[in-house]
Design a protein around this motif. Sequence first.
Motif, PDB file in Angstrom:
ATOM      1  N   LEU A   1       2.539  13.023   8.492  1.00 55.01           N
ATOM      2  CA  LEU A   1       3.808  12.302   8.631  1.00 55.01           C
ATOM      3  C   LEU A   1       4.850  13.197   9.278  1.00 55.01           C
ATOM      4  O   LEU A   1       4.986  14.365   8.929  1.00 55.01           O
ATOM      5  N   GLU A   2       5.596  12.617  10.231  1.00 53.16           N
ATOM      6  CA  GLU A   2       6.758  13.280  10.813  1.00 53.16           C
ATOM      7  C   GLU A   2       7.889  12.266  10.900  1.00 53.16           C
ATOM      8  O   GLU A   2       7.681  11.135  11.337  1.00 53.16           O
ATOM      9  N   THR A   3       9.074  12.667  10.484  1.00 55.15           N
ATOM     10  CA  THR A   3      10.231  11.790  10.621  1.00 55.15           C
ATOM     11  C   THR A   3      11.477  12.618  10.842  1.00 55.15           C
ATOM     12  O   THR A   3      11.643  13.675  10.224  1.00 55.15           O
ATOM     13  N   GLU A   4      12.323  12.155  11.772  1.00 54.70           N
ATOM     14  CA  GLU A   4      13.586  12.818  12.032  1.00 54.70           C
ATOM     15  C   GLU A   4      14.719  11.811  11.856  1.00 54.70           C
ATOM     16  O   GLU A   4      14.560  10.625  12.123  1.00 54.70           O
ATOM     17  N   VAL A   5      15.859  12.318  11.425  1.00 57.76           N
ATOM     18  CA  VAL A   5      17.030  11.479  11.188  1.00 57.76           C
ATOM     19  C   VAL A   5      18.206  12.048  11.969  1.00 57.76           C
ATOM     20  O   VAL A   5      18.406  13.267  12.010  1.00 57.76           O
ATOM     21  N   GLU A   6      18.979  11.156  12.584  1.00 60.28           N
ATOM     22  CA  GLU A   6      20.190  11.558  13.278  1.00 60.28           C
ATOM     23  C   GLU A   6      21.235  10.471  13.087  1.00 60.28           C
ATOM     24  O   GLU A   6      20.906   9.345  12.679  1.00 60.28           O
TER      25      GLU A   6
ATOM     26  N   VAL B   1      -2.601  13.285  -0.434  1.00 58.24           N
ATOM     27  CA  VAL B   1      -2.888  14.457   0.378  1.00 58.24           C
ATOM     28  C   VAL B   1      -1.965  15.585  -0.056  1.00 58.24           C
ATOM     29  O   VAL B   1      -0.826  15.355  -0.480  1.00 58.24           O
ATOM     30  N   PHE B   2      -2.459  16.807   0.051  1.00 60.53           N
ATOM     31  CA  PHE B   2      -1.713  17.995  -0.341  1.00 60.53           C
ATOM     32  C   PHE B   2      -1.598  18.891   0.885  1.00 60.53           C
ATOM     33  O   PHE B   2      -2.589  19.492   1.311  1.00 60.53           O
TER      34      PHE B   2
ATOM     35  N   GLN C   1       0.848  -1.186   0.000  1.00 64.19           N
ATOM     36  CA  GLN C   1       0.000   0.000   0.000  1.00 64.19           C
ATOM     37  C   GLN C   1       0.886   1.239   0.000  1.00 64.19           C
ATOM     38  O   GLN C   1       1.993   1.223   0.540  1.00 64.19           O
ATOM     39  N   MET C   2       0.369   2.330  -0.573  1.00 60.03           N
ATOM     40  CA  MET C   2       1.129   3.567  -0.608  1.00 60.03           C
ATOM     41  C   MET C   2       0.172   4.751  -0.498  1.00 60.03           C
ATOM     42  O   MET C   2      -0.944   4.706  -1.016  1.00 60.03           O
ATOM     43  N   GLN C   3       0.611   5.802   0.185  1.00 59.27           N
ATOM     44  CA  GLN C   3      -0.127   7.065   0.167  1.00 59.27           C
ATOM     45  C   GLN C   3       0.808   8.179  -0.288  1.00 59.27           C
ATOM     46  O   GLN C   3       1.789   8.485   0.398  1.00 59.27           O
ATOM     47  N   PRO C   4       0.523   8.799  -1.425  1.00 60.07           N
ATOM     48  CA  PRO C   4       1.331   9.932  -1.887  1.00 60.07           C
ATOM     49  C   PRO C   4       1.043  11.175  -1.041  1.00 60.07           C
ATOM     50  O   PRO C   4      -0.103  11.434  -0.656  1.00 60.07           O
ATOM     51  N   ILE C   5       2.090  11.927  -0.760  1.00 58.88           N
ATOM     52  CA  ILE C   5       1.994  13.171  -0.004  1.00 58.88           C
ATOM     53  C   ILE C   5       2.689  14.247  -0.843  1.00 58.88           C
ATOM     54  O   ILE C   5       3.892  14.143  -1.110  1.00 58.88           O
ATOM     55  N   ILE C   6       1.935  15.254  -1.229  1.00 56.10           N
ATOM     56  CA  ILE C   6       2.442  16.248  -2.176  1.00 56.10           C
ATOM     57  C   ILE C   6       2.455  17.636  -1.543  1.00 56.10           C
ATOM     58  O   ILE C   6       1.518  18.026  -0.845  1.00 56.10           O
ATOM     59  N   ASP C   7       3.494  18.367  -1.804  1.00 57.69           N
ATOM     60  CA  ASP C   7       3.643  19.757  -1.386  1.00 57.69           C
ATOM     61  C   ASP C   7       2.418  20.570  -1.805  1.00 57.69           C
ATOM     62  O   ASP C   7       2.058  20.605  -2.985  1.00 57.69           O
TER      63      ASP C   7
ATOM     64  N   THR D   1       0.574   9.110  10.410  1.00 64.57           N
ATOM     65  CA  THR D   1      -0.790   9.195  10.945  1.00 64.57           C
ATOM     66  C   THR D   1      -1.835   9.390   9.853  1.00 64.57           C
ATOM     67  O   THR D   1      -2.986   9.714  10.141  1.00 64.57           O
ATOM     68  N   GLY D   2      -1.445   9.192   8.599  1.00 66.86           N
ATOM     69  CA  GLY D   2      -2.392   9.314   7.498  1.00 66.86           C
ATOM     70  C   GLY D   2      -3.141   8.013   7.280  1.00 66.86           C
ATOM     71  O   GLY D   2      -3.517   7.319   8.227  1.00 66.86           O
ATOM     72  N   ALA D   3      -3.357   7.646   6.022  1.00 70.77           N
ATOM     73  CA  ALA D   3      -4.066   6.404   5.705  1.00 70.77           C
ATOM     74  C   ALA D   3      -3.271   5.175   6.150  1.00 70.77           C
ATOM     75  O   ALA D   3      -3.846   4.131   6.454  1.00 70.77           O
ATOM     76  N   ILE D   4      -1.958   5.303   6.179  1.00 69.74           N
ATOM     77  CA  ILE D   4      -1.082   4.216   6.628  1.00 69.74           C
ATOM     78  C   ILE D   4      -0.483   4.639   7.960  1.00 69.74           C
ATOM     79  O   ILE D   4       0.302   5.577   8.026  1.00 69.74           O
TER      80      ILE D   4
END
Length: 209
Positions: free
Chosen positions: A142-147, A119-120, A73-79, A183-186
């Motif tokens: 969606l939120e993601t942090e990288v370190e 989602v836009f 499954q995939m949910q596209p997230i667009i600017d 926290t979106g569809a997926i």
Amino acid sequence: MASDWRLEGEWIKNCNCAFGCPCDFNALPTHGSCKGMVGMRITKGHFGSTKLDGLVFAATVDFPGALHEGNGQMQPIIDERATAEQREALFNILSGKNSAEGTLFQIFSLIVTKIHDPVFVPIEFSFDKNGRVAKLVAKGVLETEVEPIKNPVTGTPHRIQVVMPEGFEHRGAEVASSNIRSTGAIKYETKGSHSSLANVVQTPDGVAA
């Protein structure tokens, strides 16, 4: 098939696996299934005459097993800043219909069987590949942090790279640690899981750099 498009920019791939994405080694997912996200800030890009410079897109994914087994499954997230023309251009690229066989977006089109409504939203994006630090926030979705990965004894940053001379996603990436809250569809959440950071150039014929 041969559309004139090109995406050059900063690429994040974060997932629920242990550091060093097993998919890069044709191995099975750490926990048996794959939940993750990809995101890109396009520093320079176009689809035909439609310019895409500066836009950000992302996608959350969920696969019941290894990626090559499909049924994902995939949910596209667009600017949200993308115009109607730019949105259509991005969807044309992401669809895989304008890419050669065996390239990133064409492969995704084969292994994803369900695409949730896009989602836009406003997207915050920061990226420091060499520092192994990045952040992507798609408002409300969606939120993601990288370190950097930390040495378990000393706590000092640990650096490791993956080089893929024939890779379809990138040619080389910095490996890091990520947290994800989708926290979106997926829906899923990870902490201290895998991240890859790369500078990429994607074209209809695959990775150009």
